[in-house]
Design an enzyme around this catalytic site. Structure first.
Site, mmCIF file in Angstrom:
data_model
loop_
_atom_site.group_PDB
_atom_site.id
_atom_site.type_symbol
_atom_site.label_atom_id
_atom_site.label_comp_id
_atom_site.label_asym_id
_atom_site.label_seq_id
_atom_site.Cartn_x
_atom_site.Cartn_y
_atom_site.Cartn_z
ATOM 1 N N GLU A 186 44.593 9.713 -20.974
ATOM 2 C CA GLU A 186 44.378 10.588 -19.814
ATOM 3 C C GLU A 186 42.996 10.341 -19.238
ATOM 4 O OE1 GLU A 186 45.456 14.662 -20.397
ATOM 5 O OE2 GLU A 186 44.308 15.350 -18.675
ATOM 6 N N ARG A 231 42.785 26.377 -23.591
ATOM 7 C CA ARG A 231 44.222 26.423 -23.912
ATOM 8 C C ARG A 231 44.431 26.936 -25.334
ATOM 9 N NH1 ARG A 231 49.308 24.772 -21.984
ATOM 10 N NH2 ARG A 231 48.449 24.097 -20.007
ATOM 11 N N GLU A 248 55.089 18.671 -24.266
ATOM 12 C CA GLU A 248 54.202 19.176 -25.310
ATOM 13 C C GLU A 248 54.796 20.302 -26.159
ATOM 14 O OE1 GLU A 248 49.816 18.972 -23.576
ATOM 15 O OE2 GLU A 248 51.270 19.682 -22.111
#
Ligand SMILES: Cc1cc2nc3c(=O)[nH]c(=O)nc-3n(C[C@H](O)[C@H](O)[C@H](O)COP(=O)(O)OP(=O)(O)OC[C@H]3O[C@@H](n4cnc5c(N)ncnc54)[C@H](O)[C@@H]3O)c2cc1C
Ligand code: FES
Ligand code: FES
Length: 1353
Positions: A826, A904, A1285
């Protein structure tokens, strides 16, 4: 005599022999075969056959598997073997035929059934492992056209896949087996593996919905063994010719293949330092990774005396070059034909060979190579030592026979052989009546792994008695050499084999097999405990056999207790069975509408044939150069000087690049610019990029990079672990907190309060394709074309432009596909791409670099390790009233995405539980490790794992079943989360109930309890774990996507969107979306690549949101086109697509449209704890059952059932693939994968040899996956849900099942209540947690009194 290559070259006047071999039926004559060149490099670079992949270069992943066939003149037959091309020296292939994946079939011509079946069975996601798996299967079928499932499992021991979870590969290939094409009813009422749940009645019985098969095996082409390419007749006749000596002369190395034993001995006497090479599985590793150079190599593989196998009066004499595969075949035959009491050692060798590497290695590695490597963790040497094998060694002067005893290895990797001697043969002795022999190997992963402790144990009893006459115990892994436990053995002679002997033996072994707490390899307490535990196993095995044998003699002897028997059985990997359930599309859905259909990944066939092009498969540019990184060896230091003089002298080197070559900015980073492209006078981690060498070839660049000398001044402190960071107050800012309710009141209202901690280790992405970049300067206006294996084309473009000092519009980034990403590409991929771009800008030529696996693992970071500390208030019934937790993540030496990851984790710290009073505070630790980054789940799994840890502690403290406590605390529809987002369409309850049903939870639980009552040393455990995963990027601006759709006049459609394809099937889903929207078949739509010049400003393909975002953008673009075409449809309602397109074209209508989408109503404010961070949630529940071996810490995954809410699936095959693949990656995270760092911040685990991801044998024996029915999600494209995910965390059910099993084991020692178990639950942690009388003998040293070999970061 010392020798240099120049001397060699002048001696032989540069005249080497021609190497003659065949590749895919074509004759190759290589006049300049370089002994340092591997077969893999040759077929990829010289022959341009790019189907065979490089995944590790150390024989550990199988991506490079090819088949080698040769005519065996002694056996008079052709032998086919799968081998690792990355370790096979090109020079070893004289007169061999090599078959690569291209040789067996192609999409363009005809597929081979092996290629077709893996693709159609959905066994290929990113496809990077696929050619290797195809070739392992192909080689198996060439030898055995109707294998059993066990044969198939064995064939794949040396192959890894990071995407699929293995199940579909095994199921697809099950169709080649005879009589095993079906799961034999193991799928029970839930279906059969061949038909994948065809015509199912769902388990709850109240629905008649039917799930369809994921593929139709009846469509598969039959296997016709007569159609295979034949062994070249020319080779057959060449192979029959008498051997002659061959010499191949390379740049630095001379390779001699002597034709006779005498010649070999003569050569060894001449070149005393010459290295003998047979399989090269040891020497190849030394040359590649330890930078060792052996100027003269002698290849004795074909010398008859070294290949002979002879029965003698006392045993079997095996030539030193006999491969482990041949050794295994021969011993199996002997075991079948000889009386059982004679073959005790043979059986032990066979048991050890079952877990020795993978088949590709065993096919080439020699028994002599194993002995002579003298590795302290050799699996065969402890057996040979315990058995007292006789070794015949030979020199020009004659031969001598040595016994393998504790004098044979005088030091680390040393033997008593003189430099002019070679090992000729090994005699493995027969055993006699009253003699018992066992071998054990304990490793982190059962399949294809190196040992932690390995041993051979040999006892001989006085005739017709249980009095020990002789005993010999040998261990590997307990010292720098294989050792004998002589003192202990001496104490046991003339003693009766009873409890008393056992106690004495254990006490004595604890003393004799002691280790310094700082011993290399670490795991000191575990290794010491293992020596005793394994002896105990041996004790029980012998007692049992003795009792049986004595019974035959009419003597009564006590047998072992029945509840002890299970540990005496050898470890088995049972045959897997599986079921996949999903909701079929409505019967009235048009056949052209493939949304909801399990269509195959659109590239799967090309991936299976090797035709799919990955970054490094792009053909070389004519003037291309290769780049190798120069990285820091210190974790925290000033760079005093860099000396490149030696490097620059290496042939082919063009330049050295460093910070001063960066024309733009040397500062970089995905979120904040807090890191460097090249370290500028200071390094902050081992692996920090300091510079790079650019040279004509990879070999030259890498050799030169190793020759660059950097002088450092070390700085203090070196902060490596989270604990170090806490001590030094080393954190990034901000510190984040989410709080809801009244904590003080919550604790006051609670019946009890507990405190606890858990550490969750990091994880290496281990995408099979390492990072790769090609930068091509366009020669004008500063333009640079980048071909990159990245999830983030835009980030690459902008950071490259920044480093080059040009506007972004001069840089185009293209991504065809990746061989896996998982978050690792990423943004960490930009580290490499900026360096390569800077180099290309400087040298004005195309530059390429694909990182080696060890470099990739060293440089690019991974999942953040987390440490959680918590205080929990709860009621007697298990209801949790208040939780206060502190989370620490190990961020490494730069911010990267750590803040979003921490956020998160905080958003997921409740998992699925409604806790009225809850606070989480998160710290990002700034450490001297390579920056950690995004990884599937992005902090979510770590947050949820901490939640499940306190939930499990609460259940233990209340002494209530964990499933009941979890259920009691679950959210309900409409509840608010701790960040005040309402849960609508909350399906956890449905998932929970269905999972309970399909797993048959209550009966399973009763069976587990019964099992545990009946077994002392193996225990089973069960757990059920829910998950809730928020979908959206928490950085709101990233929730946007674009698409560009061109329609050509022939009706074909070129689709581009902002997402990248890394195996997850995004392009396939996007084609499905476009096909449904436009109302045309998928075959008319093509996606060629992702690029920044077609769709700009893209978000990374991440956060599971890419189908949602890009799907809507594609939909919007297609809608625009439909509107433009509508008049032509109206005019010609009976026309076809091509006619409407043509009419529009001639009417001058724009047939290209872009589409854009942004997720509405997103945004969250930490200060007010309000807003919507997520568009919606994905839910799932899993039940897992495991069995642990309390003595070794090994475990087996017996069962997993998963129910996952994926909305209305766009493609059930791809979604199930994501669930199973994500689950297996989570299984690695929570039970297997362990990154090991030295206290100085040096990463030891830099390849598949030391870092173990799940293998084929790790999949649950029984695996059921069900997609929740009737759960449309109005918030995403065609009512689907994100799936990438969310399922990963469900693997924690295996962790908690292990914890459950440990609880039962601890209860046997009178231990109750909560206990800390860190993740991953490795054999070491499991064994240490199962405290018993053996662990007590090996107490750990007091922390702080020693420097450990490895630290928990
Ligand atoms: C992926 C992988 C997995 C592995 N797994 C295991 C495992 O599970 N257990 C284990 O024990 N090992 C393992 N190994 C180590 C290795 O495969 C074995 O030691 C193997 O037996 C070496 O054989 P070889 O023929 O490849 O040796 P080579 O690399 O060819 O040679 C090894 C050494 O032996 C010397 N040698 C070879 N033959 C002679 C001879 N006749 N006389 C004198 N010296 C000689 C060579 O000079 C060299 O020093 C693994 C290796 C890899 C790469
Ligand atoms: S590349 Fe050869 S085994 Fe991994
Ligand atoms: S499909 Fe196996 S590694 Fe990606």
């Amino acid at each position: 005599m010392s020798i240099t290559v120049d001397k060699i070259k002048s001696k032989f006047q540069d005249q080497g022999d021609e190497l003659v071999f065949f590749v895919n039926g074509k004759k190759i004559i290589e006049k300049n075969a370089d002994p340092e060149t591997t077969l893999l490099t040759y077929i990829r670079k010289t022959l341009g056959l790019k189907g065979t992949k490089l995944g590790c270069a150390e024989g550990g992943c199988g991506a490079c598997t090819v088949m080698v066939s040769k005519y065996h003149p002694h056996q008079k037959r052709i032998i086919h073997h799968a081998i690792n091309a990355c370790l096979a020296p090109l020079c070893s292939l004289h007169h061999c035929a090599v078959t690569t994946v291209e040789g067996i079939g192609s999409v363009a011509s005809k597929l081979h059934p092996v290629q077709e079946r893996i693709a159609k069975a959905h066994g290929s996601q990113c496809g990077f492992c696929t050619p290797g798996i195809v070739m392992s299967m192909y080689a198996l079928l060439r030898n055995n056209p109707q294998p059993t499932m066990h044969d198939i499992q064995d064939a794949f021991q040396g192959n890894l896949c990071r995407c699929t979870g293995y199940r579909p590969i095994l199921e697809g290939y099950r169709t080649f087996t005879k009589g095993e094409g079906c799961c034999g009813g193991k799928g029970g009422t839930n279906g059969c593996c061949m038909t994948n749940g065809h015509i199912q009645e769902l388990a709850n019985g109240n629905s008649t919905h039917q799930a369809e098969k994921l593929y139709d095996p009846s469509e598969f082409m039959p296997l016709d063994p007569t159609q295979e390419i034949i062994f070249p007749p020319e080779l057959m006749s060449l192979s029959k010719q008498p051997e002659r000596e061959l010499r191949f002369i390379g740049e630095r190395v001379l390779w001699i293949q002597p034709s006779s034993l005498n010649d070999l001995l003569e050569l060894k006497a001449t070149y005393l330092n010459a290295k003998l090479v047979v399989g090269n599985t040891e020497v190849g590793i030394e040359m590649k990774f330890r930078n060792l150079l052996y100027p003269v190599i002698l290849a004795p593989a074909y010398i008859p005396e070294l290949n002979s196998i002879r029965h003698t009066l006392s045993g079997i004499k095996v030539g030193a070059s006999v491969t482990l595969t041949v050794l295994g075949d021969m011993l199996r035959e002997a075991v079948m034909n000889l009386p059982s009491h004679q073959t005790e050692v043979f059986k032990a060798v066979l048991e050890q060979l079952r877990w020795f590497a993978g088949q590709q290695i065993r096919n080439v590695a020699a028994i002599g190579g194993n002995v002579m490597t003298a590795s302290p963790i050799s699996d065969l040497n402890p057996i040979f030592m315990a058995a007292g094998c006789k070794l015949t060694v030979m020199s020009k002067g004659g031969e001598r026979v040595l016994e393998m005893d504790d004098k044979f290895f005088p030091g680390y990797r040393k033997t008593v052989l003189r430099p002019d001697e070679i090992l000729l043969s090994i005699e493995i002795p027969f055993t006699k009546k009253g003699q018992y022999f066992s071998a054990f190997k304990q490793s982190p992963r059962k399949e294809d792994d190196i040992s932690i402790v390995t041993c051979g144990m040999n006892v001989c009893f006085q005739e017709r008695s249980d009095i020990v006459q002789n005993i010999r115990i040998s261990y590997g892994g307990m010292a720098p050499v294989t050792v004998l436990a002589t003192a202990t053995c001496n104490r046991l002679i003339n003693r009766q084999w009873n409890e008393e002997l056992l106690q004495d033996a254990c006490t004595s072994l604890a003393e004799e097999m002691s280790l310094s707490p700082s011993a290399p390899g670490g795991m000191v307490t575990y290794r010491r405990t293992l020596t005793i535990s394994l002896f105990y196993k041996f004790f029980l095995i012998v007692q049992h056999k003795l009792a049986l044998d004595m019974q035959m003699e009419g003597i009564v002897m006590e047998d072992i207790r029945p509840d002890y028997a299970s540990v005496t059985e050898p470890f088995q990997i049972d045959l897997p069975s599986s079921v996949q359930l999903y909701q079929a599309v409505p019967p009235d859905q048009s056949g052209d509408d493939v949304v909801g259909q399990p269509i195959m990944h659109l590239s799967a066939l090309k991936q299976a044939t090797g035709e799919a092009v990955y970054c490094d498969d792009i053909p070389c540019y004519e003037n291309e150069l290769y780049l190798a990184l120069v990285t820091s060896t210190k974790a925290h230091a000033l760079i005093k000087s860099i000396d490149t003089s030696e490097a620059m002298d290496i042939p082919g080197v063009v330049t050295f690049i460093s910070a001063k070559d960066v024309k733009g900015s040397n500062m970089t980073g995905p979120a904040v610019y807090d890191e460097t492209v090249f370290a500028d006078n200071k390094v902050t981690c081992v692996g920090h990029i300091v510079g790079a060498i650019v040279a004509d070839t990879q070999a030259h660049a890498q050799r030169a990079a190793k020759a660059v000398k950097i002088n450092y001044e070390e700085l203090k402190p070196v902060i490596v672990t989270i604990q170090d960071a806490i001590t030094h107050n080393s954190f990034y800012h901000p510190v984040r907190t989410i709080e809801r309710g009244d904590l003080t009141q919550g604790f006051k209202d609670s019946d009890h309060i507990l405190h606890g901690e858990i550490h969750i280790g990091g994880q290496e992405h281990f995408y099979l394709e390492t990072n790769c970049t090609i930068a091509v300067p366009r020669g004008e206006d500063g333009e640079m074309e980048m071909f990159v294996s990245t999830q983030s084309a835009t980030k690459t473009q902008s950071l490259v432009a920044k480093a080059l000092g040009v506007p972004a519009n001069r840089v185009v980034c293209r991504v065809k596909r990746m061989g896996g990403g998982f978050g690792g590409k990423e943004c960490r991929s930009t580290m490499l791409s900026t360096v390569v771009a800077v180099a290309a800008q400087k040298v004005k030529r195309p530059v390429r670099c694909m990182l080696d696996r060890d470099e990739d693992m060293l440089v690019t970071g991974g999942r953040h390790p987390f440490f959680g500390r918590y205080k929990v208030g709860y009621m007697n019934n298990g209801k949790v009233m208040a939780v206060d937790m502190t989370l620490y993540s190990n961020a490494g030496n730069s911010m990267d995405l750590s803040l979003s990851i921490l956020e998160r984790a905080l958003f997921h710290m409740d998992n699925c539980y409604n806790i009225p009073n809850i606070r989480g505070t998160g710290f990002m630790c700034k450490t001297n490790l390579p920056s950690n980054s995004a990884f599937r789940g992005f902090g979510g799994p770590q947050g949820m794992m901490i939640a499940e840890s306190w939930m499990s502690d609460v259940a233990h403290s209340c002494d209530l079943p964990a499933d009941e406590v979890r259920r009691l605390n679950l959210y309900k529809q409409g509840d608010l989360t701790h960040f005040n987002q309402q849960l609508d369409q909350f399906t956890i309850d449905r998932c929970w109930l269905e999972c309970m049903q399909i797993s048959d939870f209550s009966n399973r639980k009763a069976a587990v309890e019964e099992y545990n009552r009946q077994h002392r040393w193996t225990k089973r455990g069960l757990s059920i774990i829910p998950t809730k995963f928020g979908i959206s990027f928490t950085a709101v601006f990233l929730n946007q996507a674009g698409a560009l759709v061109h329609v050509y006049t022939d009706g074909s459609v070129l689709l581009t969107h902002g997402g990248t394809e890394m195996g997850q099937g995004l392009h396939t889903k996007m084609v499905q979306v476009a096909s449904k929207t436009l109302g045309i078949p998928c075959t008319k739509i093509h996606i060629t690549e992702t690029s920044t010049n077609t769709v700009p400003n893209t978000s990374p393909t991440a956060a599971s949101a890419s189908s949602d975002l890009n799907g809507m953008a594609v939909y919007n673009a297609c809608q625009t086109l439909l509107k433009r075409l509508q008049p032509y449809k109206d005019k010609n309602p009976n026309g076809v697509w091509e006619e409407w397109v043509n009419a529009a074209y001639f009417d001058r209508v724009n047939l290209s449209a872009n589409g854009f989408y942004k997720t509405p109503d997103l945004g969250y404010d930490f200060d007010t704890n309000s807003g919507r961070p997520f568009n919606y949630f994905s839910y799932g529940v899993a039940v897992s059952e495991v069995e642990i071996d309390c003595l070794t810490g090994s475990h087996k995954n017996l069962h997993t059932s998963i129910v996952m809410d994926v909305g209305k699936s766009l493609n059930p095959a791809l979604d199930i693939g994501q669930i199973e693949g994500g689950f297996m990656q989570g299984l690695g995270l929570f039970t297997l994968e362990e990154l090991r760092y030295s206290p100085e911040g040096f990463l030891y685990t830099r390849g598949p040899g030391m870092y173990k991801i799940p293998a084929f044998g790790d999949i649950p024996t029984e695996l059921k996956v069900s997609l929740l029915r009737d759960s449309p999600n109005e918030k995403a494209i065609f009512s689907s849900k994100a799936v990438g995910e969310p399922p990963l965390f469900l693997a924690s059910s295996v962790f908690y099942a292990i914890k459950d099993a440990i609880t039962y084991a601890r209860a046997e020692s009178g231990l109750t209540g909560p206990f800390r178990l860190d993740s991953p639950a490795t054999p070491e942690r499991i064994r240490n947690a199962c405290e018993d009388k053996f662990t007590k003998l090996c107490p750990p040293a007091d922390p702080g009194t020693f420097t450990p070999w490895a630290v928990q970061v």
